[in-house]
Design a protein around this motif. Structure first.
Motif, PDB file in Angstrom:
ATOM      1  N   PHE A 284       0.825  -1.216   0.000  1.00 30.36           N
ATOM      2  CA  PHE A 284       0.000   0.000   0.000  1.00 30.36           C
ATOM      3  C   PHE A 284       0.856   1.261   0.000  1.00 30.36           C
ATOM      4  O   PHE A 284       1.847   1.356   0.714  1.00 30.36           O
ATOM      5  CB  PHE A 284      -0.938  -0.021   1.206  1.00 30.36           C
ATOM      6  N   LEU A 285       0.464   2.213  -0.835  1.00 30.08           N
ATOM      7  CA  LEU A 285       1.149   3.512  -0.863  1.00 30.08           C
ATOM      8  C   LEU A 285       0.756   4.315   0.367  1.00 30.08           C
ATOM      9  O   LEU A 285       1.533   5.111   0.886  1.00 30.08           O
ATOM     10  CB  LEU A 285       0.752   4.294  -2.119  1.00 30.08           C
ATOM     11  N   ALA A 286      -0.486   4.120   0.817  1.00 33.31           N
ATOM     12  CA  ALA A 286      -1.028   4.764   2.010  1.00 33.31           C
ATOM     13  C   ALA A 286      -2.233   3.921   2.405  1.00 33.31           C
ATOM     14  O   ALA A 286      -2.610   2.990   1.676  1.00 33.31           O
ATOM     15  CB  ALA A 286      -1.435   6.203   1.719  1.00 33.31           C
ATOM     16  N   ASP A 287      -2.834   4.248   3.518  1.00 33.28           N
ATOM     17  CA  ASP A 287      -4.000   3.502   3.979  1.00 33.28           C
ATOM     18  C   ASP A 287      -5.059   3.421   2.879  1.00 33.28           C
ATOM     19  O   ASP A 287      -5.518   4.450   2.377  1.00 33.28           O
ATOM     20  CB  ASP A 287      -4.591   4.225   5.214  1.00 33.28           C
ATOM     21  N   GLY A 288      -5.413   2.204   2.447  1.00 28.14           N
ATOM     22  CA  GLY A 288      -6.472   2.050   1.458  1.00 28.14           C
ATOM     23  C   GLY A 288      -6.077   2.371   0.027  1.00 28.14           C
ATOM     24  O   GLY A 288      -6.939   2.435  -0.847  1.00 28.14           O
TER      25      GLY A 288
END
Lengths: 294, 160
Positions: B47-51
């Motif tokens: 993941f690049l960020a959450d979600g």
């Protein structure tokens, strides 16, 4: 060379013992293989490594006329075609392209490099004159055009394109005109390479989940499959046009272990298939011309 | 008794042949025809960020974005617009069941498809680079249909 003379006396054909093979040495795990350029005598002896393995290197090809090779390197994470003199170690970037260049080969006179250049999702075929650096674009089609190879007299080029929807083999004149599809069998066709005798084109074929090395005449007729396996590709001709070298890869298990690439050679007849021993796993072999000249 | 056993053996043999034929049929479909065999699971995904998943998957020999891919890329575009100093490289990959040179071109075509989607969703073109690895860097090193589907991918990697 004496062995070449004997071969010539026995078979009536020119020998190929006085030649070398350049290839890619492979070590390490499959998800992060270390690849180095290596060169050896055609029988597998005298291996010499030409790069350190700091960057990924692929598809080296010998010049038919000199001790130069052209290959692809991910130096500084920029996938580009390079030229390397294997005697002096001097290395040069080929052309000033804004994107990935790949699939290089020499013209039969050794003066040009033919290759693909990929930009905006489209790969076309280009040549660059090594001395003048003049670049010429030969194909202009929104499909993938790659794996170009000259006929031995330099007047034609065979290449691989998916313009029909799937990978097939084509020929064209060396100025890019008169494009003709020549492979019409079932399956996918790739890596066409013209025999030094001019009569045949060797290729890789994918059919019903098996890979084949085969040959066809340059008009596409007379297709003949020489060997079938789980995975094999990238045939390269011995200088006498009687033997092909290629690489074969075995499947790895569900944890990713056990797969590996080795070099093999096979006679044009489909007989005498032979493993070429190398100190490490090996792929992308390319045969040199005869070292003592013609 | 003996005949009974022989019958069982014969039946087992027939079953094996039948299953073998099915397996071959399926494998053929996934490598040479226009099947929709893009991976839809979550294994190997980071993941690049959450979600915001980092990768999208493709069908065999294809570079068209699936609806799952455009959903993921839409999230990536939103994330990149919210973080305007971030730059990315889109790494395009192919499975091992193709010739090396063609796969390099295919990886470039896949990464470019993802790049164009990000651009059409408002991410500046000069923030995105494309890099094809062809079949050189599999995410899953196994030689089976699942691994190949996980390896036909474009991965978005932050460069700063």
């Amino acid at each position: 060379m004496i062995s070449d003379k004997i071969y010539e006396r026995l078979t009536g054909e020119k020998g190929y013992f006085d030649s070398r093979i350049i290839y890619v040495s492979e070590t390490g795990p499959k998800v992060d293989k270390k690849k180095r350029l290596a060169v050896m005598d055609q029988d597998g002896y005298g291996v010499k490594y030409l790069t350190l393995g700091n960057e990924l290197v692929l598809t080296p090809r010998f010049s038919p006329t000199s001790q130069q090779v052209t290959y692809m390197s991910y130096f500084k994470n920029l996938p580009r075609v390079y030229l390397l003199n294997i005697e002096t170690g001097i290395q040069d970037l080929v052309g000033d392209f804004p994107g990935m260049t790949f699939a290089p080969r020499f013209s039969p006179d050794g003066k040009k490099i033919i290759m693909s250049f990929a930009q905006e999702g489209n790969s076309d075929i280009y040549t660059m004159d090594i001395k003048t650096r003049v670049v010429e674009k030969l194909t202009d089609h929104p499909s993938i055009d790659t794996s170009p190879s000259y006929s031995p007299d330099g007047s034609y080029i065979t290449f691989n394109s998916d313009r029909s929807g799937f990978q097939q083999i084509y020929t064209m004149k060396s100025d890019g005109t008169n494009v003709k599809r020549i492979s019409f069998g079932e399956g996918l066709y790739g890596t066409p390479v013209w025999s030094p005798r001019g009569d045949l084109i060797a290729f890789t074929k994918l059919y019903r989940n098996k890979f084949y090395i085969g040959v066809m005449r340059s008009d596409g007729s007379g297709e003949r499959l020489l060997t079938e396996n789980y995975y094999q590709e990238a045939p390269s001709w011995a200088p006498n046009g009687r033997v092909l070298v290629f690489y074969r890869e075995t499947a790895s298990d569900s944890s990713g272990r056990g797969g590996g690439a080795k070099l093999w050679s096979i006679d044009l007849t489909g007989y005498n298939e032979r493993l070429i021993q190398t100190p490490t796993d090996a792929s992308d072999p390319s045969w040199s011309g005869l070292l003592s000249g013609k | 008794m003996l005949f009974k056993n022989l019958n069982k053996v014969a039946l087992a043999l027939v079953m094996t042949l039948f299953l073998g034929a099915c397996a071959t049929q399926q494998a053929t479909t996934t490598t040479t025809t226009k099947g929709d065999d893009a991976y839809t699971g979550t294994e190997t995904v980071k993941f690049l960020a959450d979600g915001v998943p980092d990768r999208v998957f493709f069908s065999t020999n294809k570079s068209e974005l699936t609806s799952a891919a455009t959903t993921t890329l839409g999230k990536q575009a939103t994330y990149l617009k919210a973080n305007p100093t971030l730059n990315v490289v889109l790494e395009g990959h192919a499975d091992e069941r193709g010739t090396r040179e063609y796969n390099l071109a295919l990886g470039e075509r896949r990464a470019t498809a993802a790049k164009n989607y990000l651009i059409s969703n408002g991410v500046a073109a000069n923030r995105i680079k494309v890099l094809s690895y062809g079949k050189e860097k599999p995410a899953n090193p196994a030689s089976n249909v699942l691994a190949w589907s996980q390896n036909r991918r474009t991965v978005t990697v932050k460069t700063n």
